[in-house]
Design a protein around this motif. Structure first.
Motif, PDB file in Angstrom:
ATOM      1  N   LEU A  18       5.876   0.828  -4.537  1.00  0.00           N
ATOM      2  CA  LEU A  18       5.067   0.643  -5.741  1.00  0.00           C
ATOM      3  C   LEU A  18       3.648   1.076  -5.416  1.00  0.00           C
ATOM      4  CD1 LEU A  18       6.302  -2.983  -6.607  1.00  0.00           C
ATOM      5  CD2 LEU A  18       7.233  -0.810  -7.434  1.00  0.00           C
ATOM      6  N   ASP A  19       3.258   2.221  -5.944  1.00  0.00           N
ATOM      7  CA  ASP A  19       1.932   2.751  -5.611  1.00  0.00           C
ATOM      8  C   ASP A  19       0.982   2.523  -6.784  1.00  0.00           C
ATOM      9  OD1 ASP A  19      -0.262   4.049  -4.694  1.00  0.00           O
ATOM     10  OD2 ASP A  19       0.660   6.036  -4.556  1.00  0.00           O
ATOM     11  N   GLU A  20       0.226   1.466  -6.703  1.00  0.00           N
ATOM     12  CA  GLU A  20      -0.739   1.106  -7.757  1.00  0.00           C
ATOM     13  C   GLU A  20      -0.116   1.185  -9.136  1.00  0.00           C
ATOM     14  OE1 GLU A  20      -4.665   2.014  -7.290  1.00  0.00           O
ATOM     15  OE2 GLU A  20      -4.566   2.642  -5.211  1.00  0.00           O
ATOM     16  N   ALA A  21       1.084   0.621  -9.238  1.00  0.00           N
ATOM     17  CA  ALA A  21       1.862   0.767 -10.471  1.00  0.00           C
ATOM     18  C   ALA A  21       1.157   0.194 -11.685  1.00  0.00           C
ATOM     19  CB  ALA A  21       3.220   0.106 -10.309  1.00  0.00           C
ATOM     20  N   LYS A  53      -3.204   5.930   1.353  1.00  0.00           N
ATOM     21  CA  LYS A  53      -2.078   5.050   0.993  1.00  0.00           C
ATOM     22  C   LYS A  53      -0.995   5.828   0.242  1.00  0.00           C
ATOM     23  CE  LYS A  53      -4.781   2.312  -1.362  1.00  0.00           C
ATOM     24  NZ  LYS A  53      -5.999   3.129  -1.282  1.00  0.00           N
ATOM     25  N   THR A  54      -1.407   6.574  -0.759  1.00  0.00           N
ATOM     26  CA  THR A  54      -0.432   7.355  -1.523  1.00  0.00           C
ATOM     27  C   THR A  54       0.259   8.355  -0.611  1.00  0.00           C
ATOM     28  OG1 THR A  54      -1.718   7.108  -3.536  1.00  0.00           O
ATOM     29  CG2 THR A  54      -0.163   8.931  -3.468  1.00  0.00           C
ATOM     30  N   THR A  55      -0.532   8.961   0.266  1.00  0.00           N
ATOM     31  CA  THR A  55       0.031   9.916   1.205  1.00  0.00           C
ATOM     32  C   THR A  55       1.143   9.271   2.024  1.00  0.00           C
ATOM     33  OG1 THR A  55      -2.137  10.950   1.322  1.00  0.00           O
ATOM     34  CG2 THR A  55      -0.574  11.500   3.070  1.00  0.00           C
TER      35      THR A  55
HETATM   36 MG    MG Z   1      -3.437   6.419  -4.163  1.00  0.00          MG
END
Ligand code: MG
Ligand code: ADP
Length: 577
Positions: free
Chosen positions: A497-500, A376-378
């Protein structure tokens, strides 16, 4: 050769000063060649003739020339170093700028300490090399050839006897210099390791304290520090051999001059004045030899640093603008991810993303859900082109993002991540980072939107409060709110928004969630959340794992269909429903 050419190119902007430096260096060499002739005249002519007038005139002339030489010396020392300092400044500026053009994969595989070492230590010796190099070489050549010619004119046999030894000294000097060069290169590599260890260890000081691993850290450091010590010891050993031998050779050369010169005086081939000239020239001649060997040392120090500098300067960023890129502006905000595959460079067989297709219409919110390590982050990093897709394409408003200038692309995207990075500095500096041209009012507005204004104004120094190294004086929630204020100020049409809120406690999460919802209004949003409660309202939820997209739909739809999402949701709310 290429290296020297590249080095020389740094002289260009400072050519005038450098020429002045060289002119004065030439003056020094010329004057030094004149002094022994004047002394010889005094002994050979004026003293035997008892010519007081000529003696006085010569003495006064020498006095004037000494003063002129002192002026030249001043210029060479001061302005010569200025040239060097400016060149070093230019190189450091270029390297710093260049590092900022590098893409993320470069930083994934390099060590910060090593890069720091290149910026600081490697270039530190350039100043010395930059002016001593050409200047000393120049002076030395003129001095050696000049003395040779003048001495040949006085007594060629004696001159040849003395100069017979010179090539041996040079061969020795060159041979040892080459060895020193490799030794100094090793020293540089070792100090880089030490730097990197210090950086790593001190920035992780909280972790080592938490695990009470101070001794382990010390031991780890000992090892690096010891190899550095040994490599320096080794380099100094070679240097010691070098200098002691060179000085011995030089003294032997003086001895040869005095012994053979004395004999030539017995034979009436030369006068006392001539012998004085020989001794003076040889002593002057020791100076250039010392300079040459000094130069050898500076050359090794400086050039091995410069070599490492150019190694980095040569690396081309893999992610760069195409020719004549479009400027991305007035974005509607449609994002479409089409058949995207991606693998990291160091692990090309293992695809992190395989044929991912996601469409986010302008103004909509799409949420990604999936196990940790699913990529996901990628995926978030592919949109602002921190990395480039290895297959498929990503489009914004229907156009491939590779066609836009990277700066304009990134200007349209706001990224809020789990790990907030704040710069060491004040609150103001950290918020303004979102838009360097923002006014104070705009900054305060952003802080209010991020629900942090009240906290900031409660601090004695308000917006000018120093937040410690990387923001250590703030709590996790406060840090995250500052990072949100930063994005409010940037005001981008696209938001990621990545696991903010994943790192925060429930109460803080709820407050921050409000700010995030405010931030999301009117923007296209890709949101990744750990806690599913925060994405219930998304227009679409996509469940992704390492074999690709598994489920897709609204919260209600997915819950009804009873698949992975439904299971996940239920497990998180066990006891609540
Ligand atoms: Mg991640
Ligand atoms: P998620 O955000 O879904 O937890 P990530 O995108 O962070 O997953 O990671 C996906 C995979 O890519 C993981 O297996 C991780 O080890 C790998 N990975 C992440 N970042 C890098 C990197 N910079 N270099 C190499 N591999 C990486």
């Amino acid at each position: 050769m290429n290296l020297i050419r590249k080095f020389s190119s740094y002289y260009k902007p400072h050519m005038k000063l450098f020429m002045l430096d060289m002119f004065c260096a030439l003056g020094i060499a010329g004057l030094d060649l004149v002094f022994p002739i004047l002394s010889r005249n005094i002994l050979n002519i004026y003293i035997p003739d008892k010519n007081l007038h000529a003696l006085a005139v010569t003495a006064v002339a020498m006095l004037v020339l000494y003063v002129v030489r002192a002026l030249f010396n001043y210029v060479v020392f001061y302005w010569g170093h200025v040239v060097g300092v400016r060149m070093e400044y230019d190189m450091r500026r270029d390297l710093f700028g260049h590092l900022h053009t590098m893409d993320m994969s470069f930083f994934d595989s390099s060590r910060t300490g090593k890069l720091m070492s290149r910026l600081v230590n490697d270039l530190n010796l350039i100043t010395e090399l930059a002016h001593h190099g050409p200047e000393d070489l120049f002076i030395s050549m003129i001095m050696i050839f000049g003395s040779f010619i003048i001495l040949m004119n006085i007594e060629w046999r004696l001159t040849l006897i003395i100069f017979f030894f010179v090539p041996f000294i040079f061969i020795f000097a060159v041979w040892k210099s080459l060895r020193m060069r490799t030794k100094f290169r090793t020293v540089k590599e070792k100090i880089a390791v030490v730097n990197s260890q210090i950086e790593n260890s001190l920035s992780g000081i909280r972790v080592s304290k938490a695990f009470a691993n101070e001794e382990f850290e010390e031991e780890k450091f000992q090892h690096g520090n010891m190899t550095f010590r040994l490599s320096r010891t080794d380099a100094f050993k070679t240097m010691a051999e070098f200098y002691s031998t060179i000085y011995l050779f030089m003294n032997l050369l003086t001895l040869v001059t005095i012994a053979f010169g004395g004999y030539f005086v017995f034979l009436d081939r030369i006068s006392y004045g001539d012998l004085l000239a020989f001794i003076l020239y040889i002593s002057f001649f020791l100076e250039p030899l010392k300079k040459l060997t000094n130069f050898a040392e500076q050359y090794q120090n400086g050039m091995s640093g410069f070599e490492r500098f150019s190694e980095i300067m040569k690396i081309e960023p893999k992610i760069k603008n195409i020719e004549n890129p479009k400027i991305l502006s007035d974005v509607k905000g449609d994002i479409s991810i089409e058949n995207v595959s991606f693998s990291y460079e160091d692990n090309e067989e293992n695809k992190v993303l395989k044929d991912v297709n996601i469409k986010i219409d302008a103004g909509k919110t799409v949420a990604l859900v999936g196990p940790s390590g699913g990529g996901k982050t990628t995926l978030c990093h592919l949109i602002p082109r921190f990395y480039d897709v290895t297959g498929g394409e990503i489009k914004i408003d229907g156009e491939n993002i590779k066609g836009f200038s990277i700066k304009s692309l990134r200007n349209q995207i706001g990224l809020v991540q789990q790990n907030v990075f704040l710069f060491t500095g004040t609150i103001r500096e950290n918020i303004i980072y979102g838009n360097l041209d923002a006014t104070d009012d705009e900054m305060i507005e952003a802080a209010k939107n991020a629900s942090i204004h009240e906290f900031i104004t409660s601090l004695p120094e308000g917006y000018d409060t120093f937040i410690g190294e990387r923001g250590v004086k703030l709590s996790g929630g406060q840090k995250q709110r500052l990072s949100i204020a930063r994005v409010f100020l940037k005001n981008p049409p696209i938001l990621i928004l990545d696991e903010a809120t994943s790192a925060l406690d429930n109460a803080t999460e709820i407050v921050i969630q409000e700010s995030l919802e405010r931030l999301s209004k009117g923007r296209t949003v890709l949101v990744i959340a750990h806690r599913l409660s925060t994405i219930k309202n998304a227009d679409e939820i996509i469940v992704i794992n390492d074999s690709g997209i598994q489920e897709q739909g609204t919260h209600d739809l997915l819950l009804k269909s009873g698949g992975i999402y439904a299971d996940l949701y239920k497990s998180q709310f066990k006891g609540f429903i």
